[in-house]
Every structure is written in structure tokens, then in C-alpha cells.
Enzyme design. Sequence first.
Site, PDB file in Angstrom:
ATOM      1  N   HIS A 181       1.066  -1.073  -0.045  1.00 54.77           N
ATOM      2  CA  HIS A 181      -0.254   0.275   0.320  1.00 54.77           C
ATOM      3  C   HIS A 181       1.093   1.005   0.304  1.00 54.77           C
ATOM      4  CE1 HIS A 181      -3.657  -1.857   2.155  1.00 54.77           C
ATOM      5  NE2 HIS A 181      -4.006  -1.967   1.108  1.00 54.77           N
ATOM      6  N   CYS A 284      -2.630   2.300   9.230  1.00 56.21           N
ATOM      7  CA  CYS A 284      -3.337   1.476   8.701  1.00 56.21           C
ATOM      8  C   CYS A 284      -4.391   1.855   9.938  1.00 56.21           C
ATOM      9  CB  CYS A 284      -3.268   0.037   8.585  1.00 56.21           C
ATOM     10  SG  CYS A 284      -1.575   0.095   7.055  1.00 56.21           S
TER      11      CYS A 284
HETATM   12  N1  ARG Z   1      -4.358  -7.104   6.257  1.00 53.55           N
HETATM   13  C1  ARG Z   1      -4.311  -5.928   5.257  1.00 53.55           C
HETATM   14  C2  ARG Z   1      -4.646  -5.616   4.110  1.00 53.55           C
HETATM   15  O1  ARG Z   1      -3.990  -6.772   3.791  1.00 53.55           O
HETATM   16  C3  ARG Z   1      -3.757  -5.158   5.840  1.00 53.55           C
HETATM   17  C4  ARG Z   1      -3.324  -3.654   5.617  1.00 53.55           C
HETATM   18  C5  ARG Z   1      -2.874  -2.541   6.073  1.00 53.55           C
HETATM   19  N2  ARG Z   1      -3.715  -1.146   5.624  1.00 53.55           N
HETATM   20  C6  ARG Z   1      -2.483  -0.732   5.317  1.00 53.55           C
HETATM   21  N3  ARG Z   1      -3.217   0.798   4.968  1.00 53.55           N
HETATM   22  N4  ARG Z   1      -1.504  -0.207   4.418  1.00 53.55           N
HETATM   23  O2  ARG Z   1      -5.092  -5.749   3.783  1.00 53.55           O
END
Ligand code: ARG
Length: 294
Positions: A181, A284
Amino acid sequence: MSANPTAAAVETETNERVQQHRRYLMCRPEHFTVSYSINPWMEPSRPTDTDLALRQWQSLYDTYVALGHEIELIDPVEGLPDMVYTANGGFVIDGVAYGPKFRFRERADEAPAFIDWFAANGFEVAEPVEVNEGEGDFLLVGDTILAGTGFRSTGDSHREVGEVFSREVVSLTLTDPRFYHLDTAIAVLDPVEGVGGVEKANIAYLPNAFDERSQAILRERYPDAIRVSDADGAVFGLNSASDGKNVIISPRAKGFEAQLRERGYTPVLVDLSELLLGGGGIKCCTLELRGGTR
Ligand code: ARG
């Protein structure tokens, strides 16, 4: 102290960071666990400690409140262990919430939960057509939306987010699966543009998380940015939240902490090690609510 009053004034101007008020959406990790793997951090065979996740999350919540920020809560839903990562629940500017459309089936049911929350809390909802994971991949810097792709949000969602908000969108491509991300590879330290010029609109980023083209764009647009080391990136140092003065970061990101101090920011250390087992950190767990009623 400087003997030259002009020099002293200039010093204050560039080093003094101004705190901005924030309103955030968070979700208690009551159902947090790692029962599937959709990023390289997630290891379902490794046990998780939900109580520890809750305590660590609470310390982030308490930190925001102590800094004077406003926190809204969305109810956690059983069976949606990743809902604690509210940054993926949408992207909100001027009271308009662009809804998420998750890449993986495992998170798909979070989308209606977030969209319902926005609608019930005075936000105008823009329903997405394209796959996008909200503020995980969209970051507002001044009037520009930095948009990530490569792993989650699609290039088509970059066009869509630009149409929804009528703003310039700069597409950046992520290439390292650990940084899937955009908010794992860029931190917006001070989104305000104009006052003080370029130096004010400051970001920090991990160059090696991006392809060559994106690195060149970042170098050119943000010559004053903090470039974070691979070691600090690898402990999710960039997955941080800033109010323009205080920057909440992982205690493991030692080099980044020093870089922030040099630039006049105040690092505030919050350890979310348990939530890192799900591949998420401070940012996150934090969705910024810009505008809207209240
Ligand atoms: N387990 C989640 C996923 O893989 C973690 C999300 C992390 N969020 C972020 N904004 N980086 O989607």
C-alpha cells in the site's frame, strides 16, 4: 540564540512546525487475528494475541486524544479481522467519502460496513466502480492526490478518484510486495501547501519501494522530502500519522526518528508490533476524516 535577529527569525520560521487539528476514524481490534494471508507479513500459522493488539491499539487512540485530536469509532464486525485497518475503508475530502472496493475476497465485506458508516455520519458517499483500498493507496498532499498501484488499487481507480474529487492525481507504482500500500512507503508529514512553499508540503518516503519512473517523479516534486532508509522502511517506519508537528511512528524506526527531529518535527513513539502481524501499522489503523458535518 543568534546575535542576528533576522537569522533568528528565519530559523524559527523554518524549524517551527504547526500542529493541525485532525479527525480520525478508528476501529477497535476486537476480532483481530491472522486467519488468511494476503500480504507477505501475514502468517496464519503464527499465533496472535488479540488482547495485546487491543492494548497497543488503545495506546494509539490515547495518544491521539492526548494530542487534542478527535476520534470516531466504527463497530468491529466479527469475521472481519482486518477491519482495524480503517485507512483502507475509504478516502475522505471535504465531506465526500469515496468508498473502498477491496482487492481480495477476504476483505470484501468491509466495504458495505464502511460505506454505511459514512452515510450514517453525515458524509456524502461516492460509490466506487474500480478496485481501490482507500487511504491505504491515496494520500493528499496540498491539492494533489498521490495514488499508489502495483498490488492493490488499480490504475483505473486513480482516474476515478480524480473524477470524484476533481483534483490532480499522481500515479506511483509500488514494486516491493512488503510495501503493498502507498501508506507503507510514503508518509505525509505536512499536507499544507502554500504557506512556506515546497518545504511546508513535506513528505517522507522509501525510494526502493517504487519503480524508477515513480522515484524520478518523487525526486522532482519533493526535493526536500525525507528519504528513509531500507532498515526503517522494513519496520513500517513510514506507516505513520502526522498532524504537521507531531509524527506518530514506530519505536523501531530509529533513523527516521532522528531525521524527523532534524526537520523540527516531534516524533511520538507508539508500538503496534502485534498489528504488524497483519501487515499494518499506525497509519493503517487511522483514516483521516476531512470535512463533513460536526
Ligand atoms: N491485512 C491487511 C491487508 O493486507 C493490512 C492492511 C494494511 N493497511 C494499510 N493501510 N497499509 O489488507
